[in-house]
Design an enzyme around this catalytic site. Structure first.
Site, PDB file in Angstrom:
ATOM      1  CD  GLU A 107      28.409  48.537  51.022  1.00  0.00           C
ATOM      2  OE1 GLU A 107      28.120  48.604  52.224  1.00  0.00           O
ATOM      3  OE2 GLU A 107      27.734  47.914  50.196  1.00  0.00           O
ATOM      4  CG  ASP A 117      31.395  58.029  27.354  1.00  0.00           C
ATOM      5  OD1 ASP A 117      32.558  57.581  27.506  1.00  0.00           O
ATOM      6  OD2 ASP A 117      30.392  57.303  27.305  1.00  0.00           O
ATOM      7  CB  THR A 143      35.587  52.134  29.999  1.00  0.00           C
ATOM      8  OG1 THR A 143      35.824  52.542  28.654  1.00  0.00           O
ATOM      9  CG2 THR A 143      34.107  51.965  30.231  1.00  0.00           C
ATOM     10  CE1 TYR A 148      30.840  44.879  49.531  1.00  0.00           C
ATOM     11  CE2 TYR A 148      31.172  42.580  50.087  1.00  0.00           C
ATOM     12  CZ  TYR A 148      30.513  43.556  49.373  1.00  0.00           C
ATOM     13  OH  TYR A 148      29.546  43.211  48.487  1.00  0.00           O
ATOM     14  CE  LYS A 191      35.120  50.941  25.351  1.00  0.00           C
ATOM     15  NZ  LYS A 191      34.314  51.396  26.473  1.00  0.00           N
ATOM     16  NE  ARG A 200      34.955  44.505  30.402  1.00  0.00           N
ATOM     17  CZ  ARG A 200      34.865  44.503  29.066  1.00  0.00           C
ATOM     18  NH1 ARG A 200      35.736  43.859  28.339  1.00  0.00           N
ATOM     19  NH2 ARG A 200      33.895  45.146  28.473  1.00  0.00           N
TER      20      ARG A 200
HETATM   21  N1  DSN Z   1      31.476  51.392  23.947  1.00  0.00           N
HETATM   22  C1  DSN Z   1      31.167  50.099  23.416  1.00  0.00           C
HETATM   23  C2  DSN Z   1      32.168  49.777  22.352  1.00  0.00           C
HETATM   24  O1  DSN Z   1      32.628  50.730  21.781  1.00  0.00           O
HETATM   25  O2  DSN Z   1      32.459  48.631  22.023  1.00  0.00           O
HETATM   26  C3  DSN Z   1      31.013  49.159  24.464  1.00  0.00           C
HETATM   27  O3  DSN Z   1      30.007  49.627  25.313  1.00  0.00           O
END
Ligand code: DSN
Length: 434
Positions: A59, A203, A229, A57, A232, A238
């Protein structure tokens, strides 16, 4: 690739989870995975997720924690922050957001109070994300939203965005998308934001890997805040990263992530993000990202040659959208489900300039991407074969209303033979190929 030392430990304790892990591993090996937001993380990334950092942990932020015992976690988080800053060329980075939705919410709450802020972003059904202000997301409930759309060529018309922004005067102008196959004009968005006094948020979840590898222009010279994220095109675990340009913004973002929205960071995820960033520095990774784009373009050329309606006519990045209603008089969901039956995995998706029948759960398109197949080492020839398999499958789907209980297929025998071909192609490549 299964870790043969860890897996028996799961089997010893829990045969049900073990079986599911093995089945999922086989599925990912035997099918052609074309969901553009999915990939295969490297064995090193997966190993980092399974380390003792999961036990800790912490924080707070390095040297400002609410728990003792941070001698390694402080070093870890600092190292990963430094890597993110270096690779993406931003002076500040937060690596604690648990995924894309919390990262975007952290940015909104850093700069706006709920029920008192204005966001302008691309419509969900034209390729924006839920967290860019959809009415079903808290982002659409807490903030006033003005959504821009694509023009009749399926492209974002920057002059139309400018006019809308001058009228709406957003606090945050969002660019970066979840289903847009073209290059994002970061410079254009920053110029519009400057005119209306908005903060720019990009984003780049989908294209983060491409940006890191120079296969898509970088937002760094233009955009104030970047979220993405890490699983991808970046091919990590993730998680998410938030980048910013000045100390005041960085402090607001850190406070919004913790204590604003989250508790303790997931250090095993942060370790795995660090490994993915280290991989992203290599020439192999840069070549991989160039190949992702070449593969997506090969795929869209092949669909165009076969007379399919590829939105915007093609792609500049890792994904393409096919309007299957225009191309084949079929709804997207029927196509996506039928493709799954032969082992080709994509998702049904809304497309711009669709028919009146399109709804989020009943869209006119499918979305395809090449990051996962490219990780396996597939190239343009395999993309051509994949399109042929998709085409054969689509041509075998019945159009019109299908009475309950009746088959979707025109010819059943063809289904088995396509499935065999899909499996043969998929299993002739490893799941992770450097
Ligand atoms: N951004 C979505 C996708 O492209 O699959 C998931 O949130």
């Amino acid at each position: 690739m299964l870790d043969q030392t860890i897996l028996p430990l799961i089997k010893e304790i829990d045969s049900q989870i073990f079986d599911l892990v093995v089945n999922e591993e086989s599925r990912q090996h035997e099918q052609l995975r074309l969901i553009p937001s999915e990939n295969y993380a490297s064995p090193a990334v997966k190993a980092a997720l399974a380390t003792s950092f999961t036990n800790k942990y912490g924080e707070g932020y390095p040297r400002r924690r609410y728990y003792q015992g941070q001698i390694n976690t402080d070093k870890l988080e600092t190292l990963v922050v430094e890597r993110a800053k270096e690779i993406f060329n931003y002076p500040y980075a937060n690596v604690q957001a648990l995924s894309g939705a919390p990262a975007n919410l952290a940015v909104y709450t850093a700069f706006m109070k709920p029920f008192a802020g204005k966001i302008m972003a691309l419509k969900l059904d034209h390729g924006g994300h839920l967290t860019h202000g959809s009415p079903v997301s808290v982002t659409g409930k807490w903030f006033e939203i003005s959504s821009y759309g694509c023009d009749e060529s399926d492209l974002i018309d920057m002059e139309a965005v400018r006019k809308q922004a001058l009228e709406f005067k957003p606090d945050i102008l969002v660019c970066g998308y979840t289903a847009y196959p073209r290059t994002v004009d970061f410079k254009g968005f920053s110029e519009i934001a400057a005119e209306v006094g908005a903060i720019t948020l990009a984003d780049i979840s989908h294209i983060a890997g491409l940006v890191a590898a120079g296969a898509h222009p970088s937002p760094a010279p233009y955009i104030d805040v970047v979220t993405f994220t890490t699983h991808k095109t970046l091919r990590g675990p993730r998680g998410a990263i938030i980048l910013s340009k000045n100390e005041e913004h960085a402090k607001l973002i850190d406070k919004a992530v913790f204590p604003g929205l989250q508790g303790g960071p997931h250090f095993n995820t942060i370790a795995a993000i660090g490994v993915a960033l280290e991989e992203a520095k290599t020439d192999k990774y840069k070549n991989y990202c160039q190949q992702i784009v070449k593969n997506a373009q090969a795929m869209s050329n092949e669909f165009n040659n076969k007379g399919y309606h590829v939105t915007s006519g093609g792609t500049d990045n890792h994904l393409l959208l096919i309007d299957v209603r225009k191309s084949s008089k079929l709804p997207g969901k029927r196509v996506a489900r039928s493709l799954e039956k032969v082992g080709i995995i994509c998702n049904f998706n809304t497309v711009p300039n669709a028919s009146k029948r399109q709804k989020p759960l009943y869209p006119d398109g499918i979305r395809l991407g090449t990051p996962a197949l490219t990780t396996r080492g597939m190239q343009e020839d395999e993309m051509k074969t994949t399109v042929e398999l998709i085409d054969k499958t689509i041509k075998n789907i019945r159009t019109g209303k299908i009475p309950k209980g009746e088959s979707v297929w025109k010819n059943h025998e063809l289904v088995d033979s396509i499935e065999t071909e899909v499996k043969k192609l998929a299993t002739s490549f490893p799941t992770f190929e450097w």
